[in-house]
Design an enzyme around this catalytic site. Structure first.
Site, PDB file in Angstrom:
ATOM      1  N   GLY A  44     -31.537  33.584 -10.955  1.00  0.00           N
ATOM      2  CA  GLY A  44     -32.566  32.602 -10.632  1.00  0.00           C
ATOM      3  C   GLY A  44     -32.704  32.245  -9.165  1.00  0.00           C
ATOM      4  O   GLY A  44     -33.782  31.860  -8.713  1.00  0.00           O
ATOM      5  N   GLU A 100     -28.072  27.770  -5.610  1.00  0.00           N
ATOM      6  CA  GLU A 100     -28.598  27.827  -6.980  1.00  0.00           C
ATOM      7  C   GLU A 100     -30.073  27.473  -7.004  1.00  0.00           C
ATOM      8  O   GLU A 100     -30.562  26.757  -6.130  1.00  0.00           O
ATOM      9  CB  GLU A 100     -27.851  26.809  -7.867  1.00  0.00           C
ATOM     10  CG  GLU A 100     -26.800  27.405  -8.747  1.00  0.00           C
ATOM     11  CD  GLU A 100     -27.348  28.241  -9.897  1.00  0.00           C
ATOM     12  OE1 GLU A 100     -28.470  28.742  -9.800  1.00  0.00           O
ATOM     13  OE2 GLU A 100     -26.626  28.394 -10.888  1.00  0.00           O
ATOM     14  N   ASP A 104     -28.780  21.711 -13.711  1.00  0.00           N
ATOM     15  CA  ASP A 104     -29.314  21.126 -14.944  1.00  0.00           C
ATOM     16  C   ASP A 104     -28.191  20.333 -15.623  1.00  0.00           C
ATOM     17  O   ASP A 104     -27.900  19.202 -15.231  1.00  0.00           O
ATOM     18  CB  ASP A 104     -29.839  22.288 -15.803  1.00  0.00           C
ATOM     19  CG  ASP A 104     -30.676  21.839 -16.982  1.00  0.00           C
ATOM     20  OD1 ASP A 104     -30.652  20.652 -17.325  1.00  0.00           O
ATOM     21  OD2 ASP A 104     -31.352  22.678 -17.584  1.00  0.00           O
ATOM     22  N   PHE A 153     -39.900  21.967 -18.193  1.00  0.00           N
ATOM     23  CA  PHE A 153     -39.481  23.364 -18.098  1.00  0.00           C
ATOM     24  C   PHE A 153     -40.236  24.003 -16.942  1.00  0.00           C
ATOM     25  O   PHE A 153     -41.431  24.238 -17.028  1.00  0.00           O
ATOM     26  CB  PHE A 153     -39.739  24.120 -19.397  1.00  0.00           C
ATOM     27  CG  PHE A 153     -38.770  25.255 -19.562  1.00  0.00           C
ATOM     28  CD1 PHE A 153     -38.823  26.352 -18.719  1.00  0.00           C
ATOM     29  CD2 PHE A 153     -37.779  25.201 -20.525  1.00  0.00           C
ATOM     30  CE1 PHE A 153     -37.912  27.386 -18.826  1.00  0.00           C
ATOM     31  CE2 PHE A 153     -36.856  26.234 -20.644  1.00  0.00           C
ATOM     32  CZ  PHE A 153     -36.923  27.319 -19.795  1.00  0.00           C
ATOM     33  N   ILE A 154     -39.514  24.267 -15.872  1.00  0.00           N
ATOM     34  CA  ILE A 154     -40.168  24.828 -14.693  1.00  0.00           C
ATOM     35  C   ILE A 154     -39.822  26.300 -14.531  1.00  0.00           C
ATOM     36  O   ILE A 154     -38.710  26.738 -14.838  1.00  0.00           O
ATOM     37  CB  ILE A 154     -39.840  24.032 -13.410  1.00  0.00           C
ATOM     38  CG1 ILE A 154     -38.335  23.966 -13.155  1.00  0.00           C
ATOM     39  CG2 ILE A 154     -40.434  22.638 -13.493  1.00  0.00           C
ATOM     40  CD1 ILE A 154     -37.978  23.316 -11.816  1.00  0.00           C
ATOM     41  N   ASP A 160     -36.898  31.393 -14.634  1.00  0.00           N
ATOM     42  CA  ASP A 160     -37.499  32.117 -15.760  1.00  0.00           C
ATOM     43  C   ASP A 160     -37.549  31.304 -17.038  1.00  0.00           C
ATOM     44  O   ASP A 160     -36.869  30.284 -17.186  1.00  0.00           O
ATOM     45  CB  ASP A 160     -36.689  33.382 -16.055  1.00  0.00           C
ATOM     46  CG  ASP A 160     -35.382  33.082 -16.798  1.00  0.00           C
ATOM     47  OD1 ASP A 160     -34.643  32.179 -16.344  1.00  0.00           O
ATOM     48  OD2 ASP A 160     -35.094  33.723 -17.822  1.00  0.00           O
ATOM     49  N   ARG A 166     -40.498  34.922 -13.377  1.00  0.00           N
ATOM     50  CA  ARG A 166     -39.700  34.864 -12.143  1.00  0.00           C
ATOM     51  C   ARG A 166     -40.536  35.261 -10.932  1.00  0.00           C
ATOM     52  O   ARG A 166     -40.253  34.835  -9.815  1.00  0.00           O
ATOM     53  CB  ARG A 166     -38.484  35.802 -12.245  1.00  0.00           C
ATOM     54  CG  ARG A 166     -37.415  35.378 -13.236  1.00  0.00           C
ATOM     55  CD  ARG A 166     -36.142  36.178 -12.959  1.00  0.00           C
ATOM     56  NE  ARG A 166     -35.222  36.231 -14.067  1.00  0.00           N
ATOM     57  CZ  ARG A 166     -34.261  35.332 -14.313  1.00  0.00           C
ATOM     58  NH1 ARG A 166     -34.125  34.300 -13.520  1.00  0.00           N
ATOM     59  NH2 ARG A 166     -33.445  35.480 -15.342  1.00  0.00           N
TER      60      ARG A 166
HETATM   61  C1  PRP Z   1     -29.871  28.861 -14.965  1.00  0.00           C
HETATM   62  C2  PRP Z   1     -29.903  28.468 -13.507  1.00  0.00           C
HETATM   63  C3  PRP Z   1     -28.520  27.936 -13.280  1.00  0.00           C
HETATM   64  C4  PRP Z   1     -28.162  27.333 -14.618  1.00  0.00           C
HETATM   65  C5  PRP Z   1     -28.324  25.852 -14.549  1.00  0.00           C
HETATM   66  O1  PRP Z   1     -29.303  30.127 -15.036  1.00  0.00           O
HETATM   67  O2  PRP Z   1     -30.176  29.575 -12.683  1.00  0.00           O
HETATM   68  O3  PRP Z   1     -27.612  28.977 -12.974  1.00  0.00           O
HETATM   69  O4  PRP Z   1     -29.060  27.888 -15.585  1.00  0.00           O
HETATM   70  O5  PRP Z   1     -28.032  25.264 -15.786  1.00  0.00           O
HETATM   71  P1  PRP Z   1     -26.783  24.323 -16.056  1.00  0.00           P
HETATM   72  O6  PRP Z   1     -26.700  23.310 -14.940  1.00  0.00           O
HETATM   73  O7  PRP Z   1     -27.153  23.676 -17.372  1.00  0.00           O
HETATM   74  O8  PRP Z   1     -25.573  25.173 -16.158  1.00  0.00           O
HETATM   75  P2  PRP Z   1     -29.445  31.085 -16.289  1.00  0.00           P
HETATM   76  O9  PRP Z   1     -28.166  31.055 -17.073  1.00  0.00           O
HETATM   77  O10 PRP Z   1     -30.702  30.761 -17.035  1.00  0.00           O
HETATM   78  O11 PRP Z   1     -29.526  32.513 -15.650  1.00  0.00           O
HETATM   79  P3  PRP Z   1     -30.535  33.096 -14.537  1.00  0.00           P
HETATM   80  O12 PRP Z   1     -30.121  32.499 -13.206  1.00  0.00           O
HETATM   81  O13 PRP Z   1     -30.310  34.558 -14.599  1.00  0.00           O
HETATM   82  O14 PRP Z   1     -31.950  32.694 -14.911  1.00  0.00           O
END
Ligand code: PRP
Length: 180
Positions: A44, A100, A104, A153-154, A160, A166
């Site tokens: 991401g 990051e 979340d 949901f952004i 993504d 993306r």
């Molecule tokens: C998403 C984002 C962070 C994480 C945040 O990654 O990129 O890494 O979730 O969420 P959290 O604070 O609840 O842990 P994802 O696992 O969707 O993978 P990606 O980066 O490949 O989209």
């Protein structure tokens, strides 16, 4: 990528560029004269990382990448973190900045920060483009935050939904009927 699924632009390309520049300026000032390892969390953060890293004015900065999986393919976090790619550089005694796209629940960044500290990093700070504090489950805050957002949901600019969107050059809010 279906632009019609995004009903509202949250941040335009221009707003993203301004936000990233401001973050890069702060980070460059804070780490001036020091070496920094900047670790992007795949996938991401790729757009954010690339734009941020090239704006850092530090003489000594290296890039590296990690990948962690927490969301699976849906909208809800499982809470369990799996490290799917480790860094390759040695962090012992070094200052590290994790980059990051979104903070979340905090599960991912808590895990990665602790992991890097256990590997011997002298310091681990966090830079996130977006922060959703209302969703937090772990007591973690970012040192550098681009924008605090509500629980929407952004997608876009690397973020993504089930691997879609993306490549949107802006960040938008996904229509609820797409993911509910
Ligand atoms: C998403 C984002 C962070 C994480 C945040 O990654 O990129 O890494 O979730 O969420 P959290 O604070 O609840 O842990 P994802 O696992 O969707 O993978 P990606 O980066 O490949 O989209």
């Amino acid at each position: 990528m279906l632009h019609k699924d995004v009903f509202e632009k949250l941040m335009s390309e221009e707003e993203l560029a301004q936000t990233v520049s401001a973050l890069a300026e702060r980070i460059s000032a804070d780490y001036a004269g020091r070496e920094l390892i900047v670790v992007g969390v795949l996938k991401g953060s790729v757009m954010f990382f690339a734009d941020l890293f090239r704006r850092l004015t530090l003489d000594e900065c290296q890039m590296d990448f990690m990948a962690a999986s927490s969301y699976g393919s849906g909208a809800a976090s499982s809470g369990k973190i799996t490290l799917t790619k480790d860094i390759t550089c040695n962090v012992i005694g070094r200052d590290v900045l994790i980059v990051e796209d979104i903070l979340d629940t905090g599960n991912t960044l808590s895990y990665l920060r602790d992991y890097l500290l256990e590997k011997g990093a002298a310091s681990v700070k966090i830079c996130t483009l977006f922060d959703k504090p209302s969703r937090r489950k772990k007591p973690i805050t970012a040192d550098y935050t681009g924008r605090v957002v509500e629980d929407l949901f952004i997608v876009g600019y690397g973020l993504d939904y089930s691997e879609h969107y993306r490549n949107l050059p802006y960040v938008g809010v996904l229509k609820a009927e797409i993911y509910s």
